[in-house]
Design a protein around this motif. Structure first.
Motif, PDB file in Angstrom:
ATOM      1  N   LEU A 190       0.240  17.948  -5.136  1.00  0.00           N
ATOM      2  CA  LEU A 190       0.871  17.304  -6.286  1.00  0.00           C
ATOM      3  C   LEU A 190       1.706  16.097  -5.847  1.00  0.00           C
ATOM      4  O   LEU A 190       1.657  15.030  -6.467  1.00  0.00           O
ATOM      5  CB  LEU A 190       1.732  18.313  -7.041  1.00  0.00           C
ATOM      6  N   LYS A 191       2.477  16.254  -4.766  1.00  0.00           N
ATOM      7  CA  LYS A 191       3.289  15.142  -4.250  1.00  0.00           C
ATOM      8  C   LYS A 191       2.400  13.983  -3.806  1.00  0.00           C
ATOM      9  O   LYS A 191       2.709  12.818  -4.051  1.00  0.00           O
ATOM     10  CB  LYS A 191       4.161  15.613  -3.077  1.00  0.00           C
ATOM     11  N   ALA A 192       1.291  14.283  -3.146  1.00  0.00           N
ATOM     12  CA  ALA A 192       0.384  13.240  -2.671  1.00  0.00           C
ATOM     13  C   ALA A 192      -0.216  12.463  -3.841  1.00  0.00           C
ATOM     14  O   ALA A 192      -0.316  11.241  -3.809  1.00  0.00           O
ATOM     15  CB  ALA A 192      -0.715  13.842  -1.804  1.00  0.00           C
ATOM     16  N   ALA A 233      -0.771  15.278   4.936  1.00  0.00           N
ATOM     17  CA  ALA A 233      -1.349  16.115   3.897  1.00  0.00           C
ATOM     18  C   ALA A 233      -1.120  17.579   4.227  1.00  0.00           C
ATOM     19  O   ALA A 233      -1.451  18.044   5.314  1.00  0.00           O
ATOM     20  CB  ALA A 233      -2.833  15.830   3.758  1.00  0.00           C
ATOM     21  N   GLY A 234      -0.526  18.264   3.288  1.00  0.00           N
ATOM     22  CA  GLY A 234      -0.341  19.694   3.456  1.00  0.00           C
ATOM     23  C   GLY A 234      -1.445  20.426   2.717  1.00  0.00           C
ATOM     24  O   GLY A 234      -2.240  19.831   2.002  1.00  0.00           O
ATOM     25  N   ALA A 280       2.511  10.263  -5.390  1.00  0.00           N
ATOM     26  CA  ALA A 280       2.804   9.121  -4.525  1.00  0.00           C
ATOM     27  C   ALA A 280       1.726   8.049  -4.643  1.00  0.00           C
ATOM     28  O   ALA A 280       2.012   6.858  -4.550  1.00  0.00           O
ATOM     29  CB  ALA A 280       2.940   9.577  -3.074  1.00  0.00           C
ATOM     30  N   SER A 281       0.506   8.446  -4.878  1.00  0.00           N
ATOM     31  CA  SER A 281      -0.580   7.463  -4.988  1.00  0.00           C
ATOM     32  C   SER A 281      -0.478   6.656  -6.276  1.00  0.00           C
ATOM     33  O   SER A 281      -1.038   5.573  -6.386  1.00  0.00           O
ATOM     34  CB  SER A 281      -1.934   8.152  -4.888  1.00  0.00           C
ATOM     35  N   LEU A 282       0.237   7.170  -7.269  1.00  0.00           N
ATOM     36  CA  LEU A 282       0.393   6.464  -8.540  1.00  0.00           C
ATOM     37  C   LEU A 282       1.530   5.453  -8.525  1.00  0.00           C
ATOM     38  O   LEU A 282       1.606   4.585  -9.384  1.00  0.00           O
ATOM     39  CB  LEU A 282       0.648   7.472  -9.668  1.00  0.00           C
ATOM     40  N   ILE A 283       2.399   5.572  -7.566  1.00  0.00           N
ATOM     41  CA  ILE A 283       3.588   4.727  -7.503  1.00  0.00           C
ATOM     42  C   ILE A 283       3.317   3.530  -6.604  1.00  0.00           C
ATOM     43  O   ILE A 283       2.860   3.668  -5.479  1.00  0.00           O
ATOM     44  CB  ILE A 283       4.797   5.521  -6.963  1.00  0.00           C
ATOM     45  N   SER A 284       3.589   2.331  -7.129  1.00  0.00           N
ATOM     46  CA  SER A 284       3.486   1.150  -6.285  1.00  0.00           C
ATOM     47  C   SER A 284       4.898   0.692  -5.943  1.00  0.00           C
ATOM     48  O   SER A 284       5.768   0.667  -6.805  1.00  0.00           O
ATOM     49  CB  SER A 284       2.709   0.035  -6.977  1.00  0.00           C
ATOM     50  N   ALA A 338       0.852  -1.193   0.000  1.00  0.00           N
ATOM     51  CA  ALA A 338       0.000   0.000   0.000  1.00  0.00           C
ATOM     52  C   ALA A 338       0.888   1.243   0.000  1.00  0.00           C
ATOM     53  O   ALA A 338       1.965   1.243   0.590  1.00  0.00           O
ATOM     54  CB  ALA A 338      -0.898  -0.007   1.222  1.00  0.00           C
ATOM     55  N   PRO A 339       0.427   2.293  -0.653  1.00  0.00           N
ATOM     56  CA  PRO A 339       1.236   3.511  -0.667  1.00  0.00           C
ATOM     57  C   PRO A 339       1.419   4.059   0.741  1.00  0.00           C
ATOM     58  O   PRO A 339       0.548   3.921   1.585  1.00  0.00           O
ATOM     59  CB  PRO A 339       0.441   4.484  -1.530  1.00  0.00           C
ATOM     60  N   VAL A 340       2.560   4.651   0.945  1.00  0.00           N
ATOM     61  CA  VAL A 340       2.868   5.222   2.250  1.00  0.00           C
ATOM     62  C   VAL A 340       2.070   6.505   2.415  1.00  0.00           C
ATOM     63  O   VAL A 340       2.075   7.366   1.536  1.00  0.00           O
ATOM     64  CB  VAL A 340       4.382   5.520   2.365  1.00  0.00           C
ATOM     65  N   GLU A 341       1.372   6.584   3.516  1.00  0.00           N
ATOM     66  CA  GLU A 341       0.592   7.788   3.801  1.00  0.00           C
ATOM     67  C   GLU A 341       1.534   8.903   4.234  1.00  0.00           C
ATOM     68  O   GLU A 341       2.418   8.697   5.050  1.00  0.00           O
ATOM     69  CB  GLU A 341      -0.417   7.516   4.922  1.00  0.00           C
ATOM     70  N   THR A 342       1.337  10.044   3.660  1.00  0.00           N
ATOM     71  CA  THR A 342       2.137  11.203   4.042  1.00  0.00           C
ATOM     72  C   THR A 342       1.212  12.248   4.646  1.00  0.00           C
ATOM     73  O   THR A 342       0.013  12.264   4.374  1.00  0.00           O
ATOM     74  CB  THR A 342       2.851  11.821   2.821  1.00  0.00           C
TER      75      THR A 342
END
Length: 122
Positions: free
Chosen positions: A38-40, A30-31, A43-47, A24-28
């Motif tokens: 954009l970073k969030a 949220a700013g 990150a959701s597209l990367i497995s 699962a993607p690492v939760e960051t």
């Protein structure tokens, strides 16, 4: 009890599915800014998958093929042939498969002993 070959095959298939599923993607945190958004999204597209997982997937696929051919011994060897500790889902499958092999060997020994005793008395 001891697992049947069908149970072992199903458990190995489940382990394969788990191994092939990316983490699962690492939760960051949220700013609120545009850059954070954009970073969030990126990150959701990367497995992410550990490089080590590939060797275990390959070994498990090989083991599944050997199991489909009816050779549990070679299936276990396919997993044991990989260096390092197997992932937990494969470790539990290995334990069940090795218990089945040990039981089969014990039954073969008992059968051989009985046949020997029956043949020796004639």
């Amino acid at each position: 009890g001891v697992s049947t070959i069908a149970d072992l095959s199903a458990k190995l298939q489940e382990a394969l599915v788990t191994l092939k599923t990316p983490a699962a993607p690492v939760e960051t945190a949220a700013g609120s800014g545009m850059w954070d958004s954009l970073k969030a999204k990126a990150a959701s597209l990367i497995s992410v998958r550990k490089i080590d997982d590939a060797k275990w997937v390959t070994a498990a696929e090989d083991a599944q093929a050997r199991l489909e051919e009816g050779d549990l011994t070679l299936a276990v060897k396919a997993i044991r042939g990989v260096s390092g500790d197997p992932p937990p889902q494969l470790q539990s499958w290995l334990e069940a498969a090795e218990a089945r092999l040990a039981t089969d060997r014990a039954l073969e020994d008992v059968s051989a002993d009985i046949l020997k005793k029956l043949g020796g008395g004639a």
